[in-house]
Scaffold this motif. Structure first.
Motif, PDB file in Angstrom:
ATOM      1  N   ALA A 231      40.073  68.577  26.206  1.00  0.00           N
ATOM      2  CA  ALA A 231      40.992  68.429  25.067  1.00  0.00           C
ATOM      3  C   ALA A 231      41.352  69.796  24.492  1.00  0.00           C
ATOM      4  O   ALA A 231      40.521  70.696  24.435  1.00  0.00           O
ATOM      5  CB  ALA A 231      40.325  67.582  23.982  1.00  0.00           C
ATOM      6  N   HIS A 232      42.606  69.924  24.046  1.00  0.00           N
ATOM      7  CA  HIS A 232      43.115  71.198  23.538  1.00  0.00           C
ATOM      8  C   HIS A 232      44.113  70.928  22.411  1.00  0.00           C
ATOM      9  O   HIS A 232      44.888  69.961  22.481  1.00  0.00           O
ATOM     10  CB  HIS A 232      43.801  71.940  24.702  1.00  0.00           C
ATOM     11  N   GLY A 233      44.110  71.814  21.397  1.00  0.00           N
ATOM     12  CA  GLY A 233      44.982  71.621  20.233  1.00  0.00           C
ATOM     13  C   GLY A 233      46.452  71.493  20.579  1.00  0.00           C
ATOM     14  O   GLY A 233      47.159  70.642  20.021  1.00  0.00           O
ATOM     15  N   GLY A 274      41.424  76.064  19.188  1.00  0.00           N
ATOM     16  CA  GLY A 274      42.169  75.099  20.004  1.00  0.00           C
ATOM     17  C   GLY A 274      41.260  74.157  20.776  1.00  0.00           C
ATOM     18  O   GLY A 274      41.693  73.113  21.247  1.00  0.00           O
ATOM     19  N   ARG A 275      39.999  74.566  20.951  1.00  0.00           N
ATOM     20  CA  ARG A 275      39.052  73.692  21.647  1.00  0.00           C
ATOM     21  C   ARG A 275      37.615  74.122  21.341  1.00  0.00           C
ATOM     22  O   ARG A 275      37.385  75.200  20.775  1.00  0.00           O
ATOM     23  CB  ARG A 275      39.319  73.646  23.158  1.00  0.00           C
ATOM     24  N   THR A 276      36.680  73.274  21.769  1.00  0.00           N
ATOM     25  CA  THR A 276      35.269  73.479  21.429  1.00  0.00           C
ATOM     26  C   THR A 276      34.766  74.843  21.913  1.00  0.00           C
ATOM     27  O   THR A 276      35.049  75.230  23.059  1.00  0.00           O
ATOM     28  CB  THR A 276      34.434  72.348  22.076  1.00  0.00           C
ATOM     29  N   ASN A 277      34.055  75.533  21.052  1.00  0.00           N
ATOM     30  CA  ASN A 277      33.471  76.843  21.373  1.00  0.00           C
ATOM     31  C   ASN A 277      34.493  77.912  21.713  1.00  0.00           C
ATOM     32  O   ASN A 277      34.185  78.844  22.449  1.00  0.00           O
ATOM     33  CB  ASN A 277      32.468  76.724  22.528  1.00  0.00           C
ATOM     34  N   LYS A 278      35.712  77.798  21.208  1.00  0.00           N
ATOM     35  CA  LYS A 278      36.708  78.848  21.406  1.00  0.00           C
ATOM     36  C   LYS A 278      37.044  79.467  20.047  1.00  0.00           C
ATOM     37  O   LYS A 278      36.623  78.991  19.005  1.00  0.00           O
ATOM     38  CB  LYS A 278      37.962  78.292  22.097  1.00  0.00           C
ATOM     39  N   LEU A 279      37.792  80.572  20.119  1.00  0.00           N
ATOM     40  CA  LEU A 279      38.014  81.378  18.915  1.00  0.00           C
ATOM     41  C   LEU A 279      39.166  80.860  18.045  1.00  0.00           C
ATOM     42  O   LEU A 279      40.083  80.203  18.544  1.00  0.00           O
ATOM     43  CB  LEU A 279      38.321  82.818  19.332  1.00  0.00           C
ATOM     44  N   CYS A 283      48.072  80.370  15.713  1.00  0.00           N
ATOM     45  CA  CYS A 283      49.088  79.412  16.171  1.00  0.00           C
ATOM     46  C   CYS A 283      48.589  77.971  16.075  1.00  0.00           C
ATOM     47  O   CYS A 283      49.386  77.037  15.950  1.00  0.00           O
ATOM     48  CB  CYS A 283      49.606  79.740  17.564  1.00  0.00           C
ATOM     49  N   TYR A 284      47.248  77.780  16.082  1.00  0.00           N
ATOM     50  CA  TYR A 284      46.727  76.410  15.936  1.00  0.00           C
ATOM     51  C   TYR A 284      46.926  75.879  14.517  1.00  0.00           C
ATOM     52  O   TYR A 284      46.685  74.701  14.264  1.00  0.00           O
ATOM     53  CB  TYR A 284      45.260  76.345  16.354  1.00  0.00           C
ATOM     54  N   SER A 285      47.339  76.773  13.597  1.00  0.00           N
ATOM     55  CA  SER A 285      47.665  76.302  12.253  1.00  0.00           C
ATOM     56  C   SER A 285      48.749  75.235  12.363  1.00  0.00           C
ATOM     57  O   SER A 285      48.796  74.305  11.557  1.00  0.00           O
ATOM     58  CB  SER A 285      48.182  77.454  11.385  1.00  0.00           C
TER      59      SER A 285
HETATM   60  C1  LIG Z   1      56.244  72.172  23.506  1.00  0.00           C
HETATM   61  C2  LIG Z   1      55.217  72.943  24.214  1.00  0.00           C
HETATM   62  C3  LIG Z   1      55.619  73.627  25.445  1.00  0.00           C
HETATM   63  C4  LIG Z   1      53.975  72.952  23.704  1.00  0.00           C
HETATM   64  C5  LIG Z   1      52.861  73.739  24.201  1.00  0.00           C
HETATM   65  C6  LIG Z   1      51.624  73.326  23.488  1.00  0.00           C
HETATM   66  C7  LIG Z   1      50.461  74.128  23.896  1.00  0.00           C
HETATM   67  C8  LIG Z   1      49.738  73.720  25.133  1.00  0.00           C
HETATM   68  C9  LIG Z   1      50.080  75.144  23.108  1.00  0.00           C
HETATM   69  C10 LIG Z   1      48.895  75.955  23.335  1.00  0.00           C
HETATM   70  C11 LIG Z   1      49.251  77.339  23.696  1.00  0.00           C
HETATM   71  C12 LIG Z   1      48.043  78.232  23.762  1.00  0.00           C
HETATM   72  C13 LIG Z   1      47.726  79.113  22.625  1.00  0.00           C
HETATM   73  C14 LIG Z   1      47.299  78.240  24.831  1.00  0.00           C
HETATM   74  C15 LIG Z   1      46.157  79.149  24.909  1.00  0.00           C
HETATM   75  O1  LIG Z   1      45.211  78.632  25.750  1.00  0.00           O
HETATM   76  P1  LIG Z   1      43.934  79.540  25.959  1.00  0.00           P
HETATM   77  O2  LIG Z   1      43.017  78.885  26.906  1.00  0.00           O
HETATM   78  O3  LIG Z   1      44.374  80.927  26.296  1.00  0.00           O
HETATM   79  O4  LIG Z   1      43.425  79.612  24.478  1.00  0.00           O
HETATM   80  P2  LIG Z   1      42.107  79.093  23.780  1.00  0.00           P
HETATM   81  O5  LIG Z   1      41.044  80.045  24.142  1.00  0.00           O
HETATM   82  O6  LIG Z   1      42.465  79.146  22.323  1.00  0.00           O
HETATM   83  O7  LIG Z   1      41.853  77.685  24.244  1.00  0.00           O
END
Ligand SMILES: CC(C)=CCC/C(C)=C/CC/C(C)=C/COP(=O)(O)OP(=O)(O)O
Ligand SMILES: [Zn+2]
Length: 433
Positions: A231-233, A274-279, A283-285
Motif C-alpha cells: 500500500a502507498h499514499g 507514503g508507506r510503512t517505515n518510510k520518510l 507531497c503526501y500532504s
Molecule cells: C495521477 C497520478 C499519476 C498519480 C500518481 C500518484 C502517486 C503514485 C504518487 C506517488 C508519487 C511518489 C512520491 C512516489 C515516490 O515513491 P518512493 O518509493 O520513491 O517514495 P516513498 O519512499 O515515499 O515511498
C-alpha cells in the motif's frame, strides 16, 4: 495555538538499528532543529511550546518561483520535456490555489501547448511526437479546467478521447497508462477523472474498475498499485478518489483503511509518509491528506467530528519544513529539509495545505443521487463543499489559500464551470461507437 515540543515523539528503533532507522532519525534531527528554533524560550521550563503564531506562507516567493518557470526553463530541465501537461498543471494550479489570476498570455500559451500535445487518435502526449498517456491526459484536462473558457474546452476531442480510453481499458477493469504500458490504479483514477469531467462515462468504461481497486487494498489497509503490492499514499488517493467518482466507496474495508491512513502521520514530524517505515514527504500532504475527506465521507462522519488526522501538525510541517530556510533561500515548496523545491512538490504541498485548512465535505442538503448510476457523477462531484466554521489556519491569517476539491485537486469554481460546459452535451451513448 501552541504545541509541546518533545523528543518523546521520536522514532524508537527498539534497539535494532537499520539503514531505514538511521535515515528516519537523521530526518528527525533536521526537523527537530527547525522546531526547536520555534520554541518560545519562556516555556522551556516545561519542555517548550512551539510558537505557531508566526508561521508564514511565503506567497510572493512561491508565485515568483512559478512565474520564473513559466518564463522558460534552462536546458538542465530537459527531462520535463516529456511532462509538459504536468508542468502546466503544477504551475497553473499552484498559482490558482494561491489566488493569482491566470492572465491572457498564460492562457494563450497553455491552450497552444496542449493543442499541439493532443494525439489525433485521442488523449494527450507528455511531449511532442510521443504516445498519448493517461497521466499526461489527466494533467492536460485539469490544466484546461484551470484555464477555463469555451476556447480551452473546445480543444478537447471528446469522442476521440473516449475511444482512446476504451483502447486502454483491460477486461479486469484496470487501464494501461499507454499502449502496452504499465497497469496500475493510477490508470483508473486518471480515466475516471477525465471521463467524469468531460461527460464521457459509460457502463463499458467503468465496468470492473471498482472491483479492481478493491483487490488492491492490502492487509495493512491502504491501497497499492495493483493486487498483491504494498500500500502507498499515492495509489490510495487514486483508488479512493476513483471509487468516489464511481460511487462505490462501499467496496473497501474502511476500518483497516482508516487505521493505515492515520498511521501515515508521523508523530514527530507532523507530515505524512507514503508507506510503512518510510520518510515524511511534503507531497503526501495531498496524496494522504486529500484521502481523508473522502474517507470521512465513506465513514459517514461530518465536520463536527473533524478529520482523523492532526491538521495543525501537518500545516506546521508544510510551513516550517517545506519552505525556504536561512540556508536555502528560494521560493517553491519541497519534500523535506535538505531537498530542493520543485514544481511538483509546490503544487502538492499547497493542495495539502488547502485541504488541511478547509473542512471539505459533502453537503447533505444537496440532492442525493443513485450511487449506482454513472450519470449521477456531476451531482456527486458538486456535492462537495467547504464548511467555513471548520476552518483551521495555522500561523498568520494571510496563510489561508483557496479550497480545493479532494478528488480533483483543483479549486471549485473552475470545476463547476467545466461541468456546466461539458454536461450541456447529451451523455455518450455507447451504441454510437
Ligand atoms: C495521477 C497520478 C499519476 C498519480 C500518481 C500518484 C502517486 C503514485 C504518487 C506517488 C508519487 C511518489 C512520491 C512516489 C515516490 O515513491 P518512493 O518509493 O520513491 O517514495 P516513498 O519512499 O515515499 O515511498
Ligand atoms: Zn514527494
Amino acid at each position: 495555538m501552541s504545541h509541546l515540543f518533545s523528543y518523546d515523539f521520536r522514532y524508537d528503533d527498539n534497539g535494532y538499528e537499520t539503514q531505514t532507522s538511521q535515515k528516519q532519525l537523521e530526518v528527525e534531527d533536521s526537523i527537530g532543529e527547525i522546531y526547536l528554533s520555534l520554541v518560545d524560550p519562556d516555556t522551556m521550563h516545561h519542555g517548550g511550546d512551539i510558537d505557531d503564531s508566526k508561521h508564514k506562507l511565503l506567497r510572493s516567493k512561491h508565485e515568483q518561483f512559478m512565474h520564473t518557470a513559466l518564463g522558460g526553463l534552462p536546458s538542465g530541465f530537459v527531462a520535463l520535456d516529456a511532462s509538459q501537461p504536468w508542468f502546466s498543471l503544477w504551475c497553473l494550479n499552484s498559482l490558482d490555489i494561491l489566488g493569482c489570476e491566470i492572465d491572457s498570455l498564460l492562457r494563450r500559451r497553455t491552450i497552444d501547448t496542449l493543442t499541439r500535445l493532443q494525439s489525433p487518435g485521442g488523449g494527450f502526449c507528455g511531449g511532442n511526437k510521443q504516445l498519448p498517456h493517461l497521466a499526461g491526459s489527466f494533467a492536460a484536462v485539469l490544466a484546461i479546467v484551470l484555464v477555463g473558457g469555451d476556447e480551452a474546452y473546445q480543444i478537447i476531442d471528446r469522442d476521440a478521447m473516449y475511444q482512446w480510453l476504451m483502447t486502454m481499458k483491460r477486461p479486469d477493469g484496470s487501464f494501461f497508462m499507454h499502449t502496452d504500458g504499465e497497469v496500475d490504479v493510477r490508470g483508473i483514477y486518471c480515466a475516471m477523472v477525465i471521463a467524469s469531467l468531460l461527460n464521457i462515462m459509460t457502463p463499458e468504461l467503468t465496468k470492473g474498475s471498482a472491483e479492481f481497486i478493491a483487490r488492491c487494498q492490502t492487509c495493512e489497509g491502504g491501497i497499492g498499485p495493483f493486487p498483491g503490492v504494498e500500500a502507498h499514499g499515492g495509489y490510495t488517493l487514486c483508488g479512493l478518489a476513483a471509487l468516489e467518482i464511481l460511487g462505490r466507496l462501499d467496496v473497501l474495508d474502511l476500518k483497516r483503511l482508516a487505521r493505515w491512513m492515520c498511521a501515515r502521520q508521523l508523530s514527530f514530524e507532523g507530515g505524512f509518509s507514503g508507506r510503512t517505515n518510510k520518510l515524511v514527504d511534503g507531497c503526501y500532504s495531498y496524496w494522504v491528506g486529500g484521502a481523508f475527506p473522502i474517507l470521512q465521507k465513506a465513514l459517514g462522519r461530518s465536520a463536527r467530528d473533524d478529520y482523523l488526522y492532526d491538521r495543525a501538525a501537518l500545516q506546521r510541517y508544510i510551513l516550517a519544513c517545506c519552505q525556504e530556510t536561512k540556508q536555502q533561500r528560494s521560493g517553491g515548496l519541497r519534500d523535506k529539509p535538505g531537498k530542493s523545491p520543485d514544481y511538483y512538490h509546490t503544487m502538492y504541498c499547497l493542495a495539502g495545505l488547502s485541504l488541511s485548512q478547509h473542512y471539505v465535505g459533502v453537503d447533505s442538503s444537496k440532492p442525493v443521487v443513485d450511487a449506482s448510476s454513472v450519470y449521477g457523477v456531476p451531482v456527486r462531484m458538486m456535492q462537495w463543499d467547504v464548511t467555513p466554521a471548520s476552518q483551521l489556519v495555522l500561523g498568520l491569517r494571510s496563510n489561508v489559500v483557496k479550497p480545493v476539491h479532494p478528488v480533483y485537486s483543483v479549486s471549485f469554481v473552475p470545476l463547476a464551470n467545466c461541468i456546466k460546459y461539458f454536461y450541456a452535451f447529451p451523455p455518450l451513448s455507447p451504441t454510437i461507437f
